[in-house]
Design a protein around this motif. Structure first.
Motif, PDB file in Angstrom:
ATOM      1  N   LEU A 148      -3.668 -26.121 -10.034  1.00 47.64           N
ATOM      2  CA  LEU A 148      -4.983 -26.646  -9.646  1.00 47.64           C
ATOM      3  C   LEU A 148      -6.102 -25.932 -10.410  1.00 47.64           C
ATOM      4  N   ASP A 149      -5.970 -24.628 -10.585  1.00 50.09           N
ATOM      5  CA  ASP A 149      -6.971 -23.875 -11.350  1.00 50.09           C
ATOM      6  C   ASP A 149      -6.977 -24.333 -12.805  1.00 50.09           C
ATOM      7  N   ARG A 150      -5.815 -24.591 -13.357  1.00 53.61           N
ATOM      8  CA  ARG A 150      -5.724 -25.084 -14.741  1.00 53.61           C
ATOM      9  C   ARG A 150      -6.385 -26.455 -14.870  1.00 53.61           C
ATOM     10  N   LEU A 151      -6.137 -27.345 -13.909  1.00 54.43           N
ATOM     11  CA  LEU A 151      -6.757 -28.672 -13.934  1.00 54.43           C
ATOM     12  C   LEU A 151      -8.277 -28.564 -13.844  1.00 54.43           C
ATOM     13  N   SER A 156     -13.608 -28.653 -16.824  1.00 52.97           N
ATOM     14  CA  SER A 156     -14.895 -28.009 -17.092  1.00 52.97           C
ATOM     15  C   SER A 156     -15.152 -27.761 -18.574  1.00 52.97           C
ATOM     16  N   VAL A 157     -14.115 -27.837 -19.389  1.00 52.26           N
ATOM     17  CA  VAL A 157     -14.258 -27.578 -20.819  1.00 52.26           C
ATOM     18  C   VAL A 157     -14.535 -28.902 -21.530  1.00 52.26           C
ATOM     19  N   PRO A 158     -15.655 -28.980 -22.252  1.00 53.63           N
ATOM     20  CA  PRO A 158     -15.949 -30.232 -22.956  1.00 53.63           C
ATOM     21  C   PRO A 158     -14.914 -30.490 -24.054  1.00 53.63           C
ATOM     22  N   PRO A 159     -14.637 -31.752 -24.323  1.00 48.33           N
ATOM     23  CA  PRO A 159     -13.677 -32.049 -25.387  1.00 48.33           C
ATOM     24  C   PRO A 159     -14.168 -31.512 -26.727  1.00 48.33           C
ATOM     25  N   ALA A 160     -13.234 -31.148 -27.575  1.00 44.99           N
ATOM     26  CA  ALA A 160     -13.591 -30.642 -28.912  1.00 44.99           C
ATOM     27  C   ALA A 160     -14.220 -31.765 -29.723  1.00 44.99           C
ATOM     28  N   PRO A 161     -15.285 -31.446 -30.432  1.00 43.82           N
ATOM     29  CA  PRO A 161     -15.905 -32.489 -31.263  1.00 43.82           C
ATOM     30  C   PRO A 161     -14.986 -32.890 -32.419  1.00 43.82           C
TER      31      PRO A 161
END
Length: 165
Positions: A148-151, A156-161
């Motif tokens: 759950l923490d990983r999900l 919360s991390v934006p996709p890489a451009p």
């Protein structure tokens, strides 16, 4: 084959579905359940292992009762990163389960989960008897909380451009 990775897992769940965490032991199966928002894992119960078909039927009933969309199986990897007999037994359990029920499954490294849970229970001054009663389902919750923490982190991390202009 419905073995998932964390990236695929969330996409295969319907809204409101939960995850069921399993800590497979030789004599018991510790179980934990997520909330519907996939934020918190709570210990659920400990099943005494019996014949595989009985264990599978109990898991199927729990999946229906709690609207479970996927199972998270703790994978007992050795400290050096290799897989020994217990990891092979966990993978065999998953294969056998998929042959009759076809659930979505995610394996999650469970190294030191029981040790961490036991240490916390000792610090909380739980008796040896009480620790023995709850350690399996608490370890399942510890394993499930890691997923759950990983999900949550992935969300919360934006996709890489894209590297292309």
């Amino acid at each position: 084959m419905p073995i998932r990775n964390p990236t695929e897992l969330k996409a295969c769940l319907a809204p409101g579905e939960r995850l069921l965490g399993l800590d497979l032991g030789t004599k018991t199966i510790g179980l934990a359940l997520s909330d519907t928002l996939l934020m918190v894992a709570s210990p659920l119960k400990t099943l005494t292992r019996g014949k595989f078909k009985d264990d599978a039927a109990a898991l199927a009933a729990l999946r229906r009762e709690h609207r479970v969309g996927a199972l998270v199986l703790g994978l007992p990897i050795n400290m050096d990163g290799t897989e020994g007999p217990r990891a092979q037994a966990t993978r065999a359990f998953a294969r056998n389960l998929m042959a009759i029920d076809d659930p979505n499954i995610l394996f999650w490294d469970e190294r030191l989960s029981t040790a961490a849970v036991t240490r916390g229970m000792i610090e909380a001054d739980l008796s040896r008897k009480r620790r023995a009663e709850i350690v399996d389902k608490a370890a399942a919750a510890y394993i499930l909380q890691g997923v759950l923490d990983r999900l949550a982190y992935m969300a919360s991390v934006p996709p890489a451009p894209d590297s292309e202009p």
